[in-house]
Design a protein around this motif. Sequence first.
Motif, PDB file in Angstrom:
ATOM      1  N   SER A  87      13.951 -23.688  -6.187  1.00 23.66           N
ATOM      2  CA  SER A  87      13.507 -24.741  -5.240  1.00 23.66           C
ATOM      3  C   SER A  87      14.458 -24.917  -4.064  1.00 23.66           C
ATOM      4  N   ARG A  88      15.267 -23.915  -3.754  1.00 22.05           N
ATOM      5  CA  ARG A  88      16.155 -24.018  -2.602  1.00 22.05           C
ATOM      6  C   ARG A  88      15.380 -23.769  -1.316  1.00 22.05           C
ATOM      7  N   ASN A  89      15.754 -24.475  -0.252  1.00 18.94           N
ATOM      8  CA  ASN A  89      15.188 -24.285   1.090  1.00 18.94           C
ATOM      9  C   ASN A  89      13.667 -24.431   1.118  1.00 18.94           C
ATOM     10  N   GLU A  90      13.139 -25.381   0.353  1.00 20.12           N
ATOM     11  CA  GLU A  90      11.687 -25.549   0.276  1.00 20.12           C
ATOM     12  C   GLU A  90      11.080 -25.908   1.628  1.00 20.12           C
ATOM     13  N   ARG A  91      11.768 -26.738   2.377  1.00 21.60           N
ATOM     14  CA  ARG A  91      11.238 -27.145   3.682  1.00 21.60           C
ATOM     15  C   ARG A  91      11.178 -25.962   4.639  1.00 21.60           C
ATOM     16  N   LEU A  92      12.233 -25.144   4.634  1.00 18.83           N
ATOM     17  CA  LEU A  92      12.255 -23.973   5.503  1.00 18.83           C
ATOM     18  C   LEU A  92      11.179 -22.967   5.087  1.00 18.83           C
ATOM     19  N   VAL A  93      10.984 -22.803   3.791  1.00 24.24           N
ATOM     20  CA  VAL A  93       9.931 -21.912   3.305  1.00 24.24           C
ATOM     21  C   VAL A  93       8.565 -22.380   3.796  1.00 24.24           C
ATOM     22  N   ARG A 126       5.185  -4.111  15.009  1.00 29.35           N
ATOM     23  CA  ARG A 126       4.493  -5.401  15.173  1.00 29.35           C
ATOM     24  C   ARG A 126       5.337  -6.450  15.893  1.00 29.35           C
ATOM     25  N   SER A 127       6.515  -6.067  16.360  1.00 30.85           N
ATOM     26  CA  SER A 127       7.387  -6.991  17.084  1.00 30.85           C
ATOM     27  C   SER A 127       7.614  -8.283  16.302  1.00 30.85           C
ATOM     28  N   THR A 128       7.822  -8.138  15.011  1.00 35.89           N
ATOM     29  CA  THR A 128       8.149  -9.282  14.181  1.00 35.89           C
ATOM     30  C   THR A 128       9.514  -9.040  13.557  1.00 35.89           C
ATOM     31  N   PHE A 129      10.332 -10.090  13.502  1.00 37.18           N
ATOM     32  CA  PHE A 129      11.713  -9.927  13.037  1.00 37.18           C
ATOM     33  C   PHE A 129      12.054 -10.895  11.899  1.00 37.18           C
ATOM     34  N   ARG A 130      11.089 -11.710  11.509  1.00 41.24           N
ATOM     35  CA  ARG A 130      11.305 -12.630  10.385  1.00 41.24           C
ATOM     36  C   ARG A 130      10.333 -12.274   9.258  1.00 41.24           C
ATOM     37  N   PHE A 131      10.854 -12.298   8.023  1.00 37.70           N
ATOM     38  CA  PHE A 131      10.072 -11.835   6.889  1.00 37.70           C
ATOM     39  C   PHE A 131      10.241 -12.776   5.695  1.00 37.70           C
ATOM     40  N   LEU A 136       7.896 -24.120   6.470  1.00 39.61           N
ATOM     41  CA  LEU A 136       7.795 -23.867   7.907  1.00 39.61           C
ATOM     42  C   LEU A 136       7.496 -22.400   8.185  1.00 39.61           C
ATOM     43  N   TRP A 137       8.172 -21.503   7.467  1.00 43.49           N
ATOM     44  CA  TRP A 137       7.964 -20.070   7.685  1.00 43.49           C
ATOM     45  C   TRP A 137       6.583 -19.629   7.194  1.00 43.49           C
ATOM     46  N   GLU A 138       6.076 -20.252   6.148  1.00 42.25           N
ATOM     47  CA  GLU A 138       4.750 -19.886   5.641  1.00 42.25           C
ATOM     48  C   GLU A 138       3.653 -20.265   6.619  1.00 42.25           C
TER      49      GLU A 138
END
Length: 399
Positions: free
Chosen positions: A333-339, A265-270, A341-343
């Motif tokens: 609750s670590r990295n909530e902002r990054l989570v 699927r050419s995806t590298f972030r999970f 964005l990734w969601e």
Amino acid sequence: MAATAAETRIFLEVRRQLQSALLILGEPKEGGMPMDISIMPSSLQMKTPEGCTEIQLPAEVRLVPSSCRGLQFVTGDGLHLRLQAQAELGTKLISMFNQSSQAQECCTFYCQSCGEVIIKDRKLLRVLPLPSENWEALVGEWCCHPDPFANKPLHPQENDCFIGDSFFLVNLRTSLWQPRPELSPVEMCCVSSDNHCKLEPKANTKVICKRCKVMLGETVSSETTKFYMTEIIIQSSERSFPIIPRSQFVQSVITQCLVQLSSARSTFRFRIQGQDDKVYILLWLLNSDSLVIESLRNSKYIKKFPLLEDTLKADSSSAWSAIKVLYQPCIKSRNERLVSLWESDISVHPLTLPSATCLELLLILSRSNANLPSSLCHMNSFQVQKLSHRSTTCPSSHS
């Protein structure tokens, strides 16, 4: 090259596709003795007044000593240098979708944690990969007529096994005579004055191993059960249950899932999330062609955790194939902002596992990160880890 060391840690990472290698000779301890280090095509040799130690490289790896470059001393790490390496690509990651089970061969499903038989002597006539989780939305976009698959879930028949991103779907209709995985006590609830009990949706559909109480999967319907790949071993009924250390098994399954999905699927972030959709880890796959050779591994982070004890049984010098990932822990609750964005990013693929396995994976990542040379532990704001991969037993896809 000369250094002073009583004990020198050696770390060598070979990139098969790039035909290059990074060699790190650990910073010597105080009071060490003089040491001469020689790099040869098939070995590394260290000489001291007390004797000579030689580390043999795997047969498929050959170094090019004359290509040494980028020599520098890194405080806390030791001596760094890069050189060319001739490495064969023969050590290929074995896909978990194309392994040892033959067509119409009877298989037995085991709990990986304790060896309890979950399904015995099941003849799998069809082992088929499931389409991507958004396949119904794609059908709606491409069809000019009503969706012919609407409200028709893909459930396996009697001798089918459907393979998802991180799970197997199996029909248990003919396995009622078997000791079935018991349902969690909270899964049954009374819903009327007649005291009739039924399964509540989603939250109360866990399938639990009778012996060790580990969560193996979830019930999808009255006949279909989802088993997570990290919890189940599928083995030919003619063979006995294979004892695989838990840490090794989890790493192998996760590695194969990541490589398979990135290739297909050419995806590298999970997003590694629990069955309750809670995100535990953000993973970024960098490469899958590393061969790591190291000696005098640090075991101080292993002794406290039974999950990691299998690494203590390894020799003081070892070589293993690995993938390289960046990761961010997301518990407490670590990295909530990054989570967040990734969601919201459609290029990030979710990978669902039992919540306990997500925590196991986070422990494995943290332990191995602590064992890397300090200069390799971080990249930007992410932590770096190398997950080893070895083959595990799963059914092969065939129609």
